[in-house]
Design an enzyme around this catalytic site. Sequence first.
Site, PDB file in Angstrom:
ATOM      1  N   PHE A 137       0.864  -1.188   0.000  1.00 20.57           N
ATOM      2  CA  PHE A 137       0.000   0.000   0.000  1.00 20.57           C
ATOM      3  C   PHE A 137       0.892   1.227   0.000  1.00 20.57           C
ATOM      4  O   PHE A 137       1.700   1.416   0.900  1.00 20.57           O
ATOM      5  CB  PHE A 137      -0.932   0.026   1.216  1.00 20.57           C
ATOM      6  CG  PHE A 137      -1.875   1.203   1.176  1.00 20.57           C
ATOM      7  CD1 PHE A 137      -3.072   1.125   0.470  1.00 20.57           C
ATOM      8  CD2 PHE A 137      -1.555   2.396   1.804  1.00 20.57           C
ATOM      9  CE1 PHE A 137      -3.926   2.219   0.395  1.00 20.57           C
ATOM     10  CE2 PHE A 137      -2.404   3.491   1.737  1.00 20.57           C
ATOM     11  CZ  PHE A 137      -3.595   3.407   1.032  1.00 20.57           C
ATOM     12  N   ASP A 222       9.318   2.967   1.877  1.00 18.70           N
ATOM     13  CA  ASP A 222       8.112   3.684   2.302  1.00 18.70           C
ATOM     14  C   ASP A 222       7.950   3.520   3.814  1.00 18.70           C
ATOM     15  O   ASP A 222       7.503   2.475   4.294  1.00 18.70           O
ATOM     16  CB  ASP A 222       6.892   3.144   1.548  1.00 18.70           C
ATOM     17  CG  ASP A 222       5.626   3.949   1.866  1.00 18.70           C
ATOM     18  OD1 ASP A 222       5.665   4.777   2.800  1.00 18.70           O
ATOM     19  OD2 ASP A 222       4.608   3.724   1.182  1.00 18.70           O
ATOM     20  N   LYS A 251       2.558   9.818   8.323  1.00 19.56           N
ATOM     21  CA  LYS A 251       1.666   9.552   9.454  1.00 19.56           C
ATOM     22  C   LYS A 251       2.126  10.074  10.827  1.00 19.56           C
ATOM     23  O   LYS A 251       1.572  11.037  11.327  1.00 19.56           O
ATOM     24  CB  LYS A 251       1.356   8.060   9.522  1.00 19.56           C
ATOM     25  CG  LYS A 251       0.520   7.605   8.310  1.00 19.56           C
ATOM     26  CD  LYS A 251      -0.068   6.227   8.483  1.00 19.56           C
ATOM     27  CE  LYS A 251      -1.145   5.939   7.440  1.00 19.56           C
ATOM     28  NZ  LYS A 251      -0.700   5.204   6.264  1.00 19.56           N
TER      29      LYS A 251
HETATM   30  C1  LIG Z   1      -0.947   5.433   4.859  1.00 22.05           C
HETATM   31  C2  LIG Z   1       0.123   5.045   3.925  1.00 22.05           C
HETATM   32  C3  LIG Z   1       0.355   5.765   2.734  1.00 22.05           C
HETATM   33  C4  LIG Z   1      -0.545   6.880   2.286  1.00 22.05           C
HETATM   34  O1  LIG Z   1      -0.523   7.947   3.155  1.00 22.05           O
HETATM   35  P1  LIG Z   1      -1.734   9.012   3.150  1.00 22.05           P
HETATM   36  O2  LIG Z   1      -1.280  10.054   4.112  1.00 22.05           O
HETATM   37  O3  LIG Z   1      -2.953   8.284   3.556  1.00 22.05           O
HETATM   38  O4  LIG Z   1      -1.832   9.541   1.770  1.00 22.05           O
HETATM   39  C5  LIG Z   1       1.433   5.395   1.953  1.00 22.05           C
HETATM   40  N1  LIG Z   1       2.250   4.396   2.318  1.00 22.05           N
HETATM   41  C6  LIG Z   1       2.062   3.691   3.446  1.00 22.05           C
HETATM   42  C7  LIG Z   1       3.014   2.599   3.797  1.00 22.05           C
HETATM   43  C8  LIG Z   1       0.978   3.972   4.277  1.00 22.05           C
HETATM   44  O5  LIG Z   1       0.779   3.257   5.381  1.00 22.05           O
END
Ligand SMILES: *Cc1c(COP(=O)(O)O)cnc(C)c1O
Length: 399
Positions: A137, A222, A251
């Site tokens: 994701f 990521d 986050k």
């Molecule tokens: C939540 C998340 C995203 C996206 O972040 P948003 O702030 O919701 O756009 C991308 N990569 C990872 C691993 C995530 O957990």
Amino acid sequence: MRALDNATYLDRYAHSLMGVYGRPKAVLTRGQGCYVWDADGNRYLDLLAGIAVNALGHGHPAVVDALCRQAESLIHVSNLFATPPQIELAERLLAVAGAPGGSSVFFANSGTEAIEAAIKLSRRTGRTGLVAAEAAFHGRTTGALALTHKLAYRQPFEPLIPSVTHVPLNDEAALRAAIGTDVAALFLEPFQGEAGVVAADPAYLRLARELTTASGTLLIIDEVQTGVGRTGTWFAFQQAGIVPDAITVAKGLGAGVPIGALVTFGPAVSGLLTAGQHGTTFGGNPLAAAVGLAVLDTIETNNLLAHATSVGNHLVDSVTALGHPLIRGVRGAGLLRAIELSADVSAVVADRALTAGFIVNAPTPDVLRLAPPLVITKAQIDSFVTALPALLETLEPTS
Ligand SMILES: *Cc1c(COP(=O)(O)O)cnc(C)c1O
């Protein structure tokens, strides 16, 4: 008289907000520490922290202070100008990421925007191929969505950007076959949070580093969900002993205030995007940056990395000690954890947990995800573990 309760609010919600999130579980009206309250006055222990966001819980004085003080001096100036909080946060991020000289930070407002910046960065290598993992994701904007694996998220919006390959995570042969001189970047999550907290093996991350270095491919980690102390180190990649070309952060960095960042390692990668090639109005605004600084300061001064490790291990030990037939085990690191169930009942258990006053979520049918504030105590974890057997009652393991 119209009571301001959950049901009334949710009815108004249904008539005013786009339906992309389905029906919310409750309407939350305030929070303090690791607890939140809904419009009916119910209290919940927040074991999800806004999905790995509220790193310092709710109403933390360091966050409130930073917000209020910065709001009084400057909230926004545009990127025609710089501000001290933005510069200080960039320096602090580079330091905690262990980035070498010549590294740099681009500030965005969310995780998906940090990924977008990374995709554009990768295009500046002159290559277009992108590789990501199955079940990954990486966000929902049309660029990031191409890297996200779940078909239900992607298919309604195709065609997305081309030349993206998904490889099974931790399959070394598949990775070897996918990485070549046509690939601009490999994107990997150290723990796939949305897939149910599935770890990329440290050995797999090291192989990824070897292969991408050999082929001149950018290795982009990521850390949107795993970063900023969530797994017990500043960033999860640090546990594998690798140095990536870039990381994406979001986050936990703002503890609830929207902020994202792309951190590029070393001068070569940092020089790929030049003046005029990328930008955003709100990115790096002093309000969000001041809060980001307060978050990093608080994690450091309160030893929250060690705390996340020790409370996370305590959670594993106490859940394991239940010896419950429906619990297969606990995976993850620090305070990003998945309780693996031996039946596809996680949605039911998460609903029961909510009724019992605990917020957890069910990212997959057999996983409960916990990503509590980094300040949560062992006693607060214990209150959930004690309640857990009752939440599992009458449910049957599938054999
Ligand atoms: C939540 C998340 C995203 C996206 O972040 P948003 O702030 O919701 O756009 C991308 N990569 C990872 C691993 C995530 O957990």
